[in-house]
Motif scaffolding. Sequence first.
Motif: not given
Length: 257
Positions: A180-188
């Motif tokens: 939840a605290s990460l940018d979308v790319y890193t989330q993936g």
Amino acid sequence: MADLLLAKNIKKIYASGHQAVNGVSISIQKGECVGLVGESGSGKSTLARCLLMLEKISEGEIFLHDQPLHKMTKREIRKIRHCMQAVFQNPAAALNPKRKIIDSVMEALDTHRNICPIYLQDVREHRELCAKRLLEMVGMADRYLYRYPHELSGGQKQRVAIARAISIQPSLIILDEPTASLDVYTQGQILTLLKELQKQLELSYLFISHDLPSVHFLSERILVMKDGAFIDCFQKNDIFSQARHPYTKMLIHLFEG
Ligand SMILES: Nc1ncnc2c1ncn2[C@@H]1O[C@H](COP(=O)(O)OP(=O)(O)O)[C@@H](O)[C@H]1O
Ligand SMILES: [Mg+2]
């Protein structure tokens, strides 16, 4: 087969009188990833903390490997707690800023010297090699071993927290909004890593998120929580079934835009 984790009729009423968890039951099998989705404030983190015995339950029963956690003394809980590891939303808060990465990664292994996961068998006696192997397993180069958390990105810090969580081959990992605290790319990237690790190491997860697509990506079985209760429960493949609760349908609709 016995459940890995079995929680029955869990209730949590805070001192304020607020009932955050309203009689929920959950079972998790070995090697299974159970997803828990719900809007902010629905009681997901409270339930996670109750299952981890970080929060005293007001009512209910929790069994881990058939052992009744709710009946245990603090001392007994301390002995068994390492079987359940957790990864939380904020990786910066999970790592001690004054400790080098190697020391954070090795925290659990340093404490539980008798524990030797299969994947560390050949290096268990060698602290640096253990830490190196664990970093490798979460896709990080060993040059980070002697760095401090502030020198790492959010995604890298979360990888370190995951490395520590898998370090002692826990029975269950509770992941509370780990992306939840990460940018979308890193989330993936982190979701993909978690999925690979689960398969590879046959881990059991309780994966918690407000984000239905993330939960759907990772989980085999999905629970929907609202106002402290489970209002829907289904296998991943049944997500688009007509039998879904109207609230689940609303969540799906929300993400289909
Ligand atoms: N320590 C606490 N004391 C009192 N109320 C709390 C505490 N922690 C959470 N709550 C309340 O319990 C409810 C559920 O919170 P939480 O479990 O954090 O939900 P979620 O993780 O789904 O966002 C919220 O209404 C929240 O305000
Ligand atoms: Mg939460």
